[in-house]
Design a protein around this motif. Structure first.
Motif, mmCIF file in Angstrom:
data_model
loop_
_atom_site.group_PDB
_atom_site.id
_atom_site.type_symbol
_atom_site.label_atom_id
_atom_site.label_comp_id
_atom_site.label_asym_id
_atom_site.label_seq_id
_atom_site.Cartn_x
_atom_site.Cartn_y
_atom_site.Cartn_z
ATOM 1 N N ILE A 48 0.782 -1.183 0.037
ATOM 2 C CA ILE A 48 0.020 0.099 -0.085
ATOM 3 C C ILE A 48 0.831 1.369 -0.104
ATOM 4 C CG2 ILE A 48 -1.657 1.462 1.460
ATOM 5 C CD1 ILE A 48 -2.920 -1.492 2.307
ATOM 6 N N LEU A 49 1.903 1.275 0.730
ATOM 7 C CA LEU A 49 2.637 2.339 1.026
ATOM 8 C C LEU A 49 3.612 2.634 -0.396
ATOM 9 C CD1 LEU A 49 4.482 2.106 4.447
ATOM 10 C CD2 LEU A 49 2.363 3.873 3.545
ATOM 11 N N GLY A 50 4.206 1.461 -1.030
ATOM 12 C CA GLY A 50 4.533 1.716 -2.544
ATOM 13 C C GLY A 50 3.527 2.264 -3.360
ATOM 14 N N GLY A 51 2.342 1.795 -3.422
ATOM 15 C CA GLY A 51 1.362 2.192 -4.211
ATOM 16 C C GLY A 51 1.046 3.596 -4.122
ATOM 17 N N VAL A 52 1.094 4.059 -2.769
ATOM 18 C CA VAL A 52 0.598 5.479 -2.579
ATOM 19 C C VAL A 52 1.968 6.235 -3.000
ATOM 20 C CG1 VAL A 52 0.609 7.315 -0.771
ATOM 21 C CG2 VAL A 52 -0.751 5.211 -0.637
ATOM 22 N N PHE A 53 2.969 5.851 -2.976
ATOM 23 C CA PHE A 53 4.318 6.541 -3.528
ATOM 24 C C PHE A 53 4.439 6.641 -4.924
ATOM 25 C CE2 PHE A 53 8.861 6.499 -4.684
ATOM 26 C CZ PHE A 53 9.192 7.575 -4.120
ATOM 27 N N VAL A 54 4.149 5.426 -5.567
ATOM 28 C CA VAL A 54 4.098 5.604 -7.047
ATOM 29 C C VAL A 54 2.940 6.264 -7.569
ATOM 30 C CG1 VAL A 54 3.733 4.023 -9.057
ATOM 31 C CG2 VAL A 54 5.127 3.075 -7.267
ATOM 32 N N VAL A 55 1.766 6.431 -6.930
ATOM 33 C CA VAL A 55 0.758 7.174 -7.631
ATOM 34 C C VAL A 55 0.977 8.708 -7.279
ATOM 35 C CG1 VAL A 55 -1.688 7.913 -6.805
ATOM 36 C CG2 VAL A 55 -1.185 5.410 -7.232
ATOM 37 N N SER A 56 1.696 8.960 -6.196
ATOM 38 C CA SER A 56 2.026 10.280 -5.927
ATOM 39 C C SER A 56 2.957 10.792 -6.847
ATOM 40 C CB SER A 56 2.603 10.368 -4.645
ATOM 41 O OG SER A 56 1.918 10.250 -3.642
ATOM 42 N N LEU A 57 4.126 10.074 -7.299
ATOM 43 C CA LEU A 57 5.076 10.258 -8.342
ATOM 44 C C LEU A 57 4.288 10.595 -9.587
ATOM 45 C CD1 LEU A 57 8.157 8.041 -7.487
ATOM 46 C CD2 LEU A 57 7.902 10.512 -7.527
ATOM 47 N N ILE A 58 3.423 9.847 -9.948
ATOM 48 C CA ILE A 58 2.734 10.043 -11.342
ATOM 49 C C ILE A 58 1.780 11.288 -11.184
ATOM 50 C CG2 ILE A 58 0.971 9.145 -12.715
ATOM 51 C CD1 ILE A 58 2.081 6.076 -11.880
ATOM 52 N N ALA A 59 1.302 11.576 -10.115
ATOM 53 C CA ALA A 59 0.533 12.866 -10.114
ATOM 54 C C ALA A 59 1.320 13.824 -10.174
ATOM 55 C CB ALA A 59 -0.275 12.884 -8.635
ATOM 56 N N LEU A 60 2.595 13.875 -9.519
ATOM 57 C CA LEU A 60 3.350 15.098 -9.905
ATOM 58 C C LEU A 60 3.956 14.958 -11.232
ATOM 59 C CD1 LEU A 60 5.708 14.704 -6.628
ATOM 60 C CD2 LEU A 60 4.175 16.617 -7.323
ATOM 61 N N LEU A 61 4.231 13.962 -11.807
ATOM 62 C CA LEU A 61 4.383 14.010 -13.302
ATOM 63 C C LEU A 61 3.479 14.515 -14.112
ATOM 64 C CD1 LEU A 61 6.876 13.125 -15.315
ATOM 65 C CD2 LEU A 61 5.498 10.812 -15.589
ATOM 66 N N VAL A 62 2.356 14.172 -13.946
ATOM 67 C CA VAL A 62 1.073 14.987 -14.632
ATOM 68 C C VAL A 62 1.080 16.273 -14.625
ATOM 69 C CG1 VAL A 62 -1.384 14.730 -15.026
ATOM 70 C CG2 VAL A 62 -0.057 12.544 -14.897
ATOM 71 N N ILE A 63 1.131 16.733 -13.093
ATOM 72 C CA ILE A 63 1.155 18.103 -12.959
ATOM 73 C C ILE A 63 1.984 18.969 -13.491
ATOM 74 C CG2 ILE A 63 1.175 20.004 -10.968
ATOM 75 C CD1 ILE A 63 -0.438 18.058 -9.225
ATOM 76 N N ASN A 64 3.279 18.451 -13.347
ATOM 77 C CA ASN A 64 4.475 18.984 -14.289
ATOM 78 C C ASN A 64 4.617 19.273 -15.667
ATOM 79 O OD1 ASN A 64 6.939 20.403 -14.263
ATOM 80 N ND2 ASN A 64 8.042 18.345 -13.893
ATOM 81 N N THR A 65 3.862 18.048 -16.213
ATOM 82 C CA THR A 65 3.913 18.031 -17.627
ATOM 83 C C THR A 65 2.842 19.108 -18.109
ATOM 84 O OG1 THR A 65 4.277 15.459 -17.705
ATOM 85 C CG2 THR A 65 3.316 16.757 -19.556
ATOM 86 N N SER A 66 1.567 19.020 -17.372
ATOM 87 C CA SER A 66 0.507 20.054 -17.895
ATOM 88 C C SER A 66 1.193 21.468 -17.643
ATOM 89 C CB SER A 66 -0.656 19.922 -17.009
ATOM 90 O OG SER A 66 -0.713 20.094 -15.484
ATOM 91 N N LEU A 67 1.896 21.826 -16.484
ATOM 92 C CA LEU A 67 2.078 23.237 -16.336
ATOM 93 C C LEU A 67 3.294 23.621 -17.393
ATOM 94 C CD1 LEU A 67 2.875 23.289 -12.320
ATOM 95 C CD2 LEU A 67 1.271 24.625 -13.764
ATOM 96 N N ASN A 68 4.061 22.621 -17.742
ATOM 97 C CA ASN A 68 5.009 22.680 -18.953
ATOM 98 C C ASN A 68 4.311 22.886 -20.318
ATOM 99 O OD1 ASN A 68 7.277 22.993 -17.341
ATOM 100 N ND2 ASN A 68 7.751 20.752 -17.498
ATOM 101 N N GLN A 69 3.292 22.056 -20.559
ATOM 102 C CA GLN A 69 2.269 22.233 -21.546
ATOM 103 C C GLN A 69 1.908 23.824 -21.849
ATOM 104 O OE1 GLN A 69 2.326 20.070 -23.916
ATOM 105 N NE2 GLN A 69 0.993 21.598 -25.353
ATOM 106 N N ASP A 70 1.496 24.233 -20.661
ATOM 107 C CA ASP A 70 0.855 25.700 -20.670
ATOM 108 C C ASP A 70 1.990 26.694 -20.953
ATOM 109 O OD1 ASP A 70 -1.587 24.673 -20.131
ATOM 110 O OD2 ASP A 70 -1.694 25.010 -18.018
#
Length: 129
Positions: A48-70
């Motif tokens: 569960i902790l690993g899953g939360v960590f991976v999901v958090s990393l993916i969320a940060l990647l998506v946010i960073n990508t959308s900010l860079n796209q803008d």
């Protein structure tokens, strides 16, 4: 207080030495017995902790990508705005050049118009008499 809790363990190790055992066993921490169910729970927790960590990393990647796209979209729009401003300035420059008195006189002479040597004026103040 913690030493008082460990005193039975220390007493057992002293008793082993006194009985003539060649092996001295000092245990300050009581033995931990891990049952099969507890290990599964630990694995589940780590999963569960690993899953939360991976999901958090993916969320940060998506946010960073959308900010860079803008940022890329904003840069492209600024470039287009600069091109439109350059075209506008060029059109205003052409209009100012063609609207100058010399350019207008030249265009009129090409159309066959001649300049009036003596202009005449109409006096509107005496028209009522």
């Amino acid at each position: 207080m913690a030493i008082a809790l460990l005193s039975p363990t220390i007493a057992k190790s002293r008793a082993a030495v006194i009985n003539g055992s060649t092996r001295v066993v000092l245990r300050l921490v009581p033995e931990l017995r891990v049952e099969a169910g507890e290990e599964v729970q630990l694995r589940a927790l780590l999963t569960i902790l690993g899953g939360v960590f991976v999901v958090s990393l993916i969320a940060l990647l998506v946010i960073n990508t959308s900010l860079n796209q803008d940022a890329f979209t904003l840069q492209r729009m600024k470039h287009q705005m600069n091109l439109v401003n350059d075209e506008r300035d060029a059109i205003l420059r052409i209009t100012a050049t063609k609207g100058s008195p010399d350019a207008l006189a030249e265009a009129a002479s090409k159309l066959g118009m001649v300049p009036n040597g003596t202009p005449s004026f109409i006096d509107m103040s005496n028209s009522g008499k």
